[in-house]
Scaffold this motif. Structure first.
Motif, PDB file in Angstrom:
ATOM      1  N   VAL A 120      -3.352   7.079  -2.512  1.00  0.00           N
ATOM      2  CA  VAL A 120      -4.521   6.990  -2.914  1.00  0.00           C
ATOM      3  C   VAL A 120      -4.917   5.829  -3.672  1.00  0.00           C
ATOM      4  O   VAL A 120      -4.241   5.307  -4.588  1.00  0.00           O
ATOM      5  CB  VAL A 120      -5.037   8.129  -3.915  1.00  0.00           C
ATOM      6  CG1 VAL A 120      -6.470   8.156  -4.123  1.00  0.00           C
ATOM      7  CG2 VAL A 120      -4.427   9.410  -3.006  1.00  0.00           C
ATOM      8  N   SER A 121      -5.966   5.153  -3.174  1.00  0.00           N
ATOM      9  CA  SER A 121      -6.349   4.000  -4.000  1.00  0.00           C
ATOM     10  C   SER A 121      -7.312   4.265  -5.169  1.00  0.00           C
ATOM     11  O   SER A 121      -7.654   5.290  -5.249  1.00  0.00           O
ATOM     12  CB  SER A 121      -7.125   2.878  -3.087  1.00  0.00           C
ATOM     13  OG  SER A 121      -8.272   3.514  -2.472  1.00  0.00           O
ATOM     14  N   ASP A 122      -7.559   3.437  -5.773  1.00  0.00           N
ATOM     15  CA  ASP A 122      -8.945   3.522  -6.738  1.00  0.00           C
ATOM     16  C   ASP A 122      -9.979   4.081  -6.297  1.00  0.00           C
ATOM     17  O   ASP A 122     -11.079   3.166  -6.417  1.00  0.00           O
ATOM     18  CB  ASP A 122      -8.926   2.118  -7.721  1.00  0.00           C
ATOM     19  CG  ASP A 122      -9.766   2.540  -8.916  1.00  0.00           C
ATOM     20  OD1 ASP A 122     -10.182   3.778  -9.035  1.00  0.00           O
ATOM     21  OD2 ASP A 122      -9.994   1.499  -9.697  1.00  0.00           O
ATOM     22  N   ARG A 123     -10.094   5.322  -5.746  1.00  0.00           N
ATOM     23  CA  ARG A 123     -11.279   5.701  -4.807  1.00  0.00           C
ATOM     24  C   ARG A 123     -12.643   5.889  -5.771  1.00  0.00           C
ATOM     25  O   ARG A 123     -13.791   5.401  -5.166  1.00  0.00           O
ATOM     26  CB  ARG A 123     -10.846   7.075  -4.173  1.00  0.00           C
ATOM     27  CG  ARG A 123      -9.749   7.053  -3.487  1.00  0.00           C
ATOM     28  CD  ARG A 123      -9.933   6.209  -2.137  1.00  0.00           C
ATOM     29  NE  ARG A 123     -10.695   7.066  -1.390  1.00  0.00           N
ATOM     30  CZ  ARG A 123     -11.698   6.651  -0.460  1.00  0.00           C
ATOM     31  NH1 ARG A 123     -11.506   5.338  -0.048  1.00  0.00           N
ATOM     32  NH2 ARG A 123     -12.204   7.213   0.324  1.00  0.00           N
ATOM     33  N   VAL A 124     -12.627   6.076  -6.926  1.00  0.00           N
ATOM     34  CA  VAL A 124     -13.508   6.333  -7.590  1.00  0.00           C
ATOM     35  C   VAL A 124     -14.349   5.166  -7.894  1.00  0.00           C
ATOM     36  O   VAL A 124     -15.734   4.922  -7.809  1.00  0.00           O
ATOM     37  CB  VAL A 124     -13.373   6.921  -8.850  1.00  0.00           C
ATOM     38  CG1 VAL A 124     -14.677   7.073  -9.910  1.00  0.00           C
ATOM     39  CG2 VAL A 124     -12.791   8.202  -8.935  1.00  0.00           C
ATOM     40  N   GLU A 125     -13.629   4.018  -8.356  1.00  0.00           N
ATOM     41  CA  GLU A 125     -14.123   2.707  -8.402  1.00  0.00           C
ATOM     42  C   GLU A 125     -14.972   2.113  -6.928  1.00  0.00           C
ATOM     43  O   GLU A 125     -16.057   1.702  -7.198  1.00  0.00           O
ATOM     44  CB  GLU A 125     -13.310   1.779  -9.060  1.00  0.00           C
ATOM     45  CG  GLU A 125     -13.860   0.342  -9.377  1.00  0.00           C
ATOM     46  CD  GLU A 125     -15.129   0.391 -10.598  1.00  0.00           C
ATOM     47  OE1 GLU A 125     -15.809  -0.318 -10.437  1.00  0.00           O
ATOM     48  OE2 GLU A 125     -14.819   1.540 -11.407  1.00  0.00           O
ATOM     49  N   SER A 126     -14.221   2.186  -5.951  1.00  0.00           N
ATOM     50  CA  SER A 126     -14.648   1.701  -4.840  1.00  0.00           C
ATOM     51  C   SER A 126     -16.051   2.660  -4.283  1.00  0.00           C
ATOM     52  O   SER A 126     -16.958   1.850  -3.801  1.00  0.00           O
ATOM     53  CB  SER A 126     -13.530   1.811  -3.789  1.00  0.00           C
ATOM     54  OG  SER A 126     -13.282   3.181  -3.466  1.00  0.00           O
ATOM     55  N   ALA A 166     -24.221   5.143 -10.605  1.00  0.00           N
ATOM     56  CA  ALA A 166     -22.979   5.822 -10.355  1.00  0.00           C
ATOM     57  C   ALA A 166     -21.993   5.942 -11.346  1.00  0.00           C
ATOM     58  O   ALA A 166     -21.430   5.024 -11.641  1.00  0.00           O
ATOM     59  CB  ALA A 166     -22.381   5.344  -9.061  1.00  0.00           C
ATOM     60  N   THR A 167     -22.019   6.992 -12.101  1.00  0.00           N
ATOM     61  CA  THR A 167     -20.932   7.144 -13.358  1.00  0.00           C
ATOM     62  C   THR A 167     -19.767   7.903 -13.144  1.00  0.00           C
ATOM     63  O   THR A 167     -19.974   9.110 -12.845  1.00  0.00           O
ATOM     64  CB  THR A 167     -21.908   7.469 -14.579  1.00  0.00           C
ATOM     65  OG1 THR A 167     -22.952   7.140 -14.686  1.00  0.00           O
ATOM     66  CG2 THR A 167     -21.163   7.451 -15.796  1.00  0.00           C
ATOM     67  N   GLY A 168     -18.545   7.473 -13.453  1.00  0.00           N
ATOM     68  CA  GLY A 168     -17.244   7.958 -13.346  1.00  0.00           C
ATOM     69  C   GLY A 168     -17.360   9.032 -14.446  1.00  0.00           C
ATOM     70  O   GLY A 168     -17.247   8.295 -15.562  1.00  0.00           O
ATOM     71  N   LEU A 169     -17.016  10.141 -14.421  1.00  0.00           N
ATOM     72  CA  LEU A 169     -16.710  10.995 -15.419  1.00  0.00           C
ATOM     73  C   LEU A 169     -15.104  10.742 -15.994  1.00  0.00           C
ATOM     74  O   LEU A 169     -14.191  10.970 -15.039  1.00  0.00           O
ATOM     75  CB  LEU A 169     -16.840  12.558 -15.132  1.00  0.00           C
ATOM     76  CG  LEU A 169     -18.228  12.881 -14.627  1.00  0.00           C
ATOM     77  CD1 LEU A 169     -18.304  14.271 -14.334  1.00  0.00           C
ATOM     78  CD2 LEU A 169     -19.454  12.457 -15.494  1.00  0.00           C
ATOM     79  N   THR A 170     -14.862  10.488 -17.214  1.00  0.00           N
ATOM     80  CA  THR A 170     -13.599   9.950 -17.612  1.00  0.00           C
ATOM     81  C   THR A 170     -12.694  10.987 -17.290  1.00  0.00           C
ATOM     82  O   THR A 170     -13.007  12.077 -17.915  1.00  0.00           O
ATOM     83  CB  THR A 170     -13.757   9.769 -19.201  1.00  0.00           C
ATOM     84  OG1 THR A 170     -14.774   8.843 -19.307  1.00  0.00           O
ATOM     85  CG2 THR A 170     -12.461   9.086 -19.665  1.00  0.00           C
ATOM     86  N   GLY A 171     -11.371  10.827 -16.999  1.00  0.00           N
ATOM     87  CA  GLY A 171     -10.401  11.512 -16.751  1.00  0.00           C
ATOM     88  C   GLY A 171     -10.479  12.452 -15.394  1.00  0.00           C
ATOM     89  O   GLY A 171      -9.629  13.317 -15.281  1.00  0.00           O
TER      90      GLY A 171
END
Length: 818
Positions: free
Chosen positions: A83-89, A240-245
């Motif tokens: 799995v790559s850094d999916r959230v960021e992409s 588009a905000t990634g929720l920490t953790g």
């Protein structure tokens, strides 16, 4: 006397008493009421006129979902790497221009639906009873309002206002090409039927109803077409905000139309999920296409071989192998299959080694589509190298090249690469050895095959080819089936946890409560700032408290505002508050005279800082109040530069002090009677060229001494002490000096000179009189403790004539008791 009295010259230090300062502020409560009301009115207007902005959101989860139907080998074939850094992409993809353009095209957001609002043209998306269906591959009018007025439920009027100075454009949404458009008429208007094809030079479309409305008559709307690029720019501010953790992303958007926001958020997630699924199955589809091509070739080859075998058997009358030939066939066919598999592995190892040696980015390492690799180490190493490459790519965007974390990842990538190359080399060598052994064994069986009859040899070779091709055919069929399952069973890594929905959310802008709070704050601060600025910058004297703060000289009393036209306030209206204040001054001044001078003539000098402070007014009325008290009094006008007192007494100014000082007249010749009993007056006379020299001469001593023999009180009206030195020279004749200060006129700095003289004891027996005092200007709560005259003002006219009015509350209680 304290000679170390500190004078306050800085205006910012004049307000030392907090209580008094608060009273000054509260005295201006009307200004606070007005400014707060105006500020709240402005806030109300802003709240109702500002465009309402709403904010909605949706939450998605980004989790890689593997297909559990596949074996590890199949998974390697279709999903190599971790799995790559999916959230960021995913976050970057959601805000990208290309993604937004795709969503806008699907939703036809380049067509704007508008209507007239109270303050502006408002977005009516989702609220119109119709939609516009544009004809594909046609040019449409760009960035121009097109008005639609419904005549009834079947007809509408389409109108456009054109401006000759504006360059109009037409757009074709198929390729987004633009054309120029010119219209000779300033206004276009035409009636169409609903669902009728609109065929105009600038618009080719249909209007279709989407809602059942009882009566459309009189309803008006606008449509406006924009380029996809224009609209895409408006949606690149989506957050588009990634929720920490977690692998969760909250997607939020703000706008004036909730229907548009809901559709956009839900559609953008749908487009994203489809795109991710396409990317996820792209390798499987490419593999399936390759397998399909190989499968067709193998199928054709198998059919051809099968036909050749049948023809050979029929022509040579041989239908089966002998026992010896069957044994050779069973052995050689297994060796043929093994050699083909080993050869394919060696080719793949060579290709993989060449890729690793010639590339620095290992995120797209080619995977074996139809090759089964028995050694799991290669698969694990390639997966690890892919994961490290993805991590390296992400870090390179976040840190510098010499960052410790990036250096560590680079070293780990290099180590994994070298280990993988060593393993590939070792496995390839082993595979070559196995392949050579297989060939040696096959040569032995080929030697035995040569001993068989020619017809049987040829039939055996045909069957070997057929069996090998058939095994390939079965293998390809299995792989094609696996690829179909991989495509059909794959699901997107994007799943929706909470869709965007209009649940009646209130607008986030304008922030009404906040605006009212700011308005209340500004409505309070603005007048407060003005009051403070006024107090800081105001250098005028307002009250006795101001005098006390800047001067050690005692205050004798306060005189109210003169309500009569001339200066004869005491004589004209003896029952007024002003007259009473002068009587209070007459009483208070007695305490300033020495006991030894009780039965002697007393001289009172009246002066001020500048002209206009009421010095002459005080002199006339002080003389009047003494005269009315039965004392023989004379008023002497010693202001030789600006003589005034003759006007109020209606006497001549031809002969006066000047004539006596220059020897033209004797004392009897300059004394004039007035209409006030016991009061005589000596006017200044004509203005001389040298008033100072005349006043310091011996004749002034003779004049004062002579008057003391005949009068009880001598009132000297002198020039302002702050402008000329005449009054300073006359101070020696005074038993008491009255220094006049006028409310809201005298400057605080004017007292500096008289303070210095008083502190140095150059002047004694001096008192200050606050003139022109008005309660309206000084109702901050100051004390009333300077003689009977202090505190009159707006009630002055009632003094002695009628009862003062009761307070508002007392009147209420009185009515209740009645």
């Amino acid at each position: 006397m304290d000679n170390k009295f500190k004078f306050i010259e800085n205006p910012s230090e004049q307000i030392s008493n907090i209580k008094d300062y608060l009273f000054r502020i509260l005295a201006n409560w009307k200004w606070f009421a007005v400014t707060i009301a105006i500020a709240l009115a402005i806030a109300y207007y802003i709240n109702i006129s500002s465009q309402k902005i709403y904010g909605l959101s949706t939450t998605i989860a980004v989790n890689e979902k593997q297909n559990p139907l596949f074996s590890s080998g199949t998974n390697i074939a279709f999903n190599w790497g971790g799995v790559s850094d999916r959230v960021e992409s995913i976050r970057k993809a959601l805000t990208s221009r290309s993604h937004n353009e795709k969503v806008i095209s699907r939703l036809n957001f380049y067509i704007e639906y508008l209507r007239d609002g109270r303050f502006r043209i408002e977005d009516a998306y989702g609220e119109t009873p119709f939609i516009i269906k544009l004809q594909p591959n046609q040019y449409q009018l760009l960035n121009t309002l097109i008005k639609i007025d419904f005549i009834d439920n079947e007809r509408f009027r389409l109108s456009v206002d054109f401006n000759e100075k504006y360059a109009y454009k037409l757009i074709n949404y198929k390729d987004e090409s633009l054309n120029d458009f010119e219209e000779n008429k300033s206004r276009f208007s035409k009636i169409f039927l609903i669902d009728e094809y609109i065929n105009l030079p600038f618009l080719k479309a249909q209007l279709a109803l989407v809602k059942e409305v009882k009566d459309l008559k009189g309803q008006s709307f606008y449509i406006q077409l924009k380029s996809i690029e224009q609209v895409a720019g408006q949606y690149q501010n989506v957050r588009a905000t990634g929720l920490t953790g977690t692998s969760l992303i909250e997607l939020s958007l703000k706008g004036p139309n909730k229907n548009r926001i809901v559709d956009y958020l839900n559609e953008t997630v749908k487009v994203l999920a489809e795109h991710e699924l396409d990317e996820k199955t792209n390798y499987a589809r490419s593999t399936k296409e390759f397998i399909d091509a190989q499968f067709r070739n193998t199928s054709d080859s198998l059919k051809l071989i099968e036909d050749n075998i049948g023809k050979f058997k029929q022509e040579n009358s041989i239908y089966q192998l002998s026992a010896e030939g069957g044994e050779i066939y069973s052995q050689t066919i297994s060796l043929d299959k093994m050699q083909e598999q080993l050869g394919d592995r060696i080719v793949y190892f060579n290709n993989l080694e060449n890729y690793i040696k010639t590339h620095t980015n290992f995120t797209n390492i080619p995977a074996p589509a139809i090759i089964n690799i028995e050694d799991g180490t290669i698969s694990e190493m390639v997966g690890k190298l892919t994961e490290l490459s993805i991590k390296k790519e992400r870090l390179s965007k976040e840190v510098t090249s010499n960052h410790p974390s990036l250096i560590a990842v680079n070293q780990e990538v290099e180590t994994t690469r070298n280990v993988l190359l060593e393993n590939l080399s070792s496995l390839r060598n082993q595979t070559k050895i196995t392949l050579n052994n297989s060939r040696n064994r096959l040569n032995i069986y080929n030697y035995e095959l040569d001993k068989l009859p020619k017809k049987e040899q040829k039939l055996l070779n045909f069957q070997r080819k057929y069996s090998l091709t058939e095994s390939n055919y079965v293998f390809l069929m299995q792989k094609r089936y696996e690829a179909d399952i991989a495509i059909a069973a794959s699901v997107s890594d994007i799943s929706v946890l909470d869709t965007a929905k209009d649940t009646g959310q209130e607008s986030i802008l304008p922030r009404m409560q906040f605006n009212y709070m700011i308005a209340l704050l500004l409505g309070t601060i603005f007048p407060l700032f003005v009051i403070i600025a006024k107090e800081v910058l105001d250098t005028r004297i307002h009250s006795t408290e101001d005098i006390e703060k800047i001067s050690p000289i005692p205050i004798l009393g306060v005189v109210g505002n003169n309500g009569v036209e001339n200066n004869l306030a005491v004589f004209t209206n003896p029952k007024s508050g002003v007259a009473e204040s002068f009587r209070a001054l007459r009483s208070n001044i007695q305490f300033l005279f020495a006991r030894s001078a009780k039965d002697k003539c007393k001289t009172i000098l009246v002066t001020s800082s500048v002209s206009g402070e009421g010095k002459t007014f005080i002199s006339i009325n002080m003389a009047t109040v003494f005269a009315l008290g039965g004392k023989k009094t004379i008023l002497v006008g010693l202001d030789l530069r600006k003589p005034k007192i003759f006007n109020d007494f209606d006497v001549s100014n031809e002969k006066g002090v000047v004539n006596y000082l220059i020897g033209e007249e004797n004392i009897e010749g300059i004394i004039q009677k007035t209409k006030i009993p016991n009061l005589d007056v000596i006017v200044a006379g004509l203005v001389p060229p040298n008033p100072s020299e005349l006043l310091i001469g011996a004749a002034t001593d003779e004049l004062i001494n002579s008057l003391k023999e005949n009068y009880d009180y001598i009132i000297l009206d002198t020039p302002p002490i702050g402008l000329v030195s005449d009054a300073v020279e006359l101070l020696k004749y005074a038993d008491s000096t009255l220094y006049i200060v006028r409310q809201m006129y005298s400057q605080k700095g004017m007292l500096k000179m008289i303070n210095e003289k008083y502190s140095k004891e150059e002047i004694s027996n001096i008192s200050i009189v606050l003139n022109d005092f008005t309660m309206k200007l000084s109702h901050y709560g100051y004390g009333n403790h300077y003689g009977y005259g202090y505190g009159y003002g707006k009630y002055a006219d009632r003094y002695g004539n009628e009862e003062a009015p009761k307070s508002f509350f007392k009147n209420i209680f009185k009515r209740k008791r009645g």
